[in-house]
Write an enzyme that holds these catalytic residues in place. Structure first.
Site, PDB file in Angstrom:
ATOM      1  CG  ASP A 142      -1.963  -1.058   1.202  1.00 23.90           C
ATOM      2  OD1 ASP A 142      -2.204  -1.603   0.117  1.00 23.90           O
ATOM      3  OD2 ASP A 142      -2.529  -1.361   2.260  1.00 23.90           O
ATOM      4  CB  CYS A 207     -23.425  -0.668   1.539  1.00 25.22           C
ATOM      5  SG  CYS A 207     -22.424   0.851   1.603  1.00 25.22           S
ATOM      6  CB  CYS A 223     -16.940   4.213   0.994  1.00 25.17           C
ATOM      7  SG  CYS A 223     -16.137   2.858   1.877  1.00 25.17           S
ATOM      8  CB  CYS A 253     -19.230  -5.015   2.123  1.00 21.25           C
ATOM      9  SG  CYS A 253     -17.501  -4.483   2.099  1.00 21.25           S
TER      10      CYS A 253
END
Length: 377
Positions: A142, A207, A223, A253
């Site tokens: 990342d 969600c 989100c 999720c």
């Protein structure tokens, strides 16, 4: 790189995978550094501005689809998977208690970046030793413009699910990904060409903020993970009630994904929760000073949101909590303090929301608990 015979490379590749397991990775696979087939999908996503304020996702577009531009001479990308779910954490217990602060599972322990990058570097050094010559390699976790999930899919580590996460038939999605770029022409693994989501839409339906415009597409601007971690501004008021007690990230999720019934528990003690952050009251968290925040989040991924963002998130969660005199007192004390305008704005909203909210049982949108029980997580 052609300095090593192909037969030797095949043996080295097998040894590499075994060495990866010794270093704590559950899976290792190899693919080509080519993602040209992702270009149109990525461009379309960016054109819709779904990245929000994450401007870095629009930068270095060519490097994202052509990893050889990131590390010159790269011939292969080694993808690695490491599980991070401890056996002794009750995810639903915290999520369904409105007075607790829910922190995404991956962030409860020590920051994974350094740990995994160190292991991948060791894997690269092992590879160099086996080749008995100087090679070029570089580990990533990342930390660069890399499309890890498409690369992992191309390496056969899983498929990209409707929630845009990488899913694995034997491990679900509770894992980290890392990569090793190298100029050693190792034999590649077959890609995952099928999706195993079928007609299931559990991740989309659950969600809290309806952040999925359609399957396989995420609007980060809605989100909760983006809003509580990457976004530094004022959270849109219409989304605040939907955030519940989620103060750093969101796992919904993943929690309802049927494939996660096969998730494996981690053996890495560094991924175990620190400072009881898997079971901590919002009231306690809201009383943290900046000094306390920095002390308790040292070596933690939670540092990414910063003190201002973290306290902003807790204020919203308090507004969605069961409330009570003590909560109102803390919020009003915040309004009279020298905290930032950002924190005070969200604290003011929380006070008003608590006072105006009815006793409607649907005031908080949480995951379907009966479904959670069926998944036995």
């Amino acid at each position: 790189m052609t300095r090593v015979h192909k037969i030797e490379l095949s043996n080295i590749a097998e040894g590499l995978k075994e060495r990866a397991k010794q270093l704590g990775f559950q899976q290792c696979a190899i693919t080509l550094p080519d993602l040209q087939h992702e270009a149109s999908h990525l461009r379309c996503w960016l054109d819709k501005h779904y990245q929000g304020e994450m401007g870095f996702l629009a930068e270095h577009f060519e490097k994202r689809i052509d990893p050889t531009l990131l590390v010159e001479g790269t011939q292969r990308v080694v993808l690695l998977r490491m599980d991070y779910l401890p056996a002794d954490v009750s995810l639903f217990k915290t999520l369904t208690n409105a007075d607790k602060g829910y922190i995404a599972r991956y962030a409860l322990g020590r920051d994974y970046h350094k740990l995994i990058r160190k292991r991948i570097k060791q894997l690269g050094q092992w590879l160099e030793e086996q080749c008995q010559t100087s090679i070029n390699f570089r580990p990533f976790v990342d930390s660069a413009p890399i499309l890890e999930r498409p690369l992992a899919r191309d390496a056969g580590l899983g498929w990209i699910g409707k929630n845009t996460l990488l899913l694995n038939q034997t491990a679900g999605s509770w894992f980290f990904l890392g990569s090793l770029f190298t100029d050693v022409e190792l034999p590649i693994d077959p890609p995952e060409t099928a999706s195993h989501c079928g007609s299931c839409t559990a991740c989309l339906d659950v969600c809290p903020t309806n952040a999925f415009p359609k399957p396989y597409e995420l609007d980060a601007r809605r989100c909760i993970s983006y809003l509580t971690i990457e976004y530094s501004g004022s959270i849109p008021e219409e989304l605040r009630p939907l955030m519940g007690n989620r103060i750093f990230g969101c796992d919904d999720c993943q929690l309802v994904c049927p494939w996660n019934r096969f998730a494996q528990h981690t053996q890495e003690c560094d991924f175990s929760p620190r400072h009881q952050l898997d079971d901590i009251d919002l009231i306690e968290l809201f009383q943290w000073s900046e000094e306390t925040f920095l002390q308790r989040t040292e070596g933690s991924a939670i540092r990414r949101t910063g003190y201002q963002g973290f306290k902003r998130n807790i204020a919203v969660a308090l507004g969605n909590s069961k409330g009570g005199d003590r909560v109102i007192e803390l919020l009003e004390a915040c309004l009279a303090s020298n905290e930032s305008a950002l924190i005070k704005e969200h604290a003011q909203w929380a006070v008003e929301h608590l006072r105006n909210r009815t006793a409607d049982a649907n005031a908080l949108k949480i995951i379907d608990f009966p479904l959670a029980q069926r998944l036995d997580l």
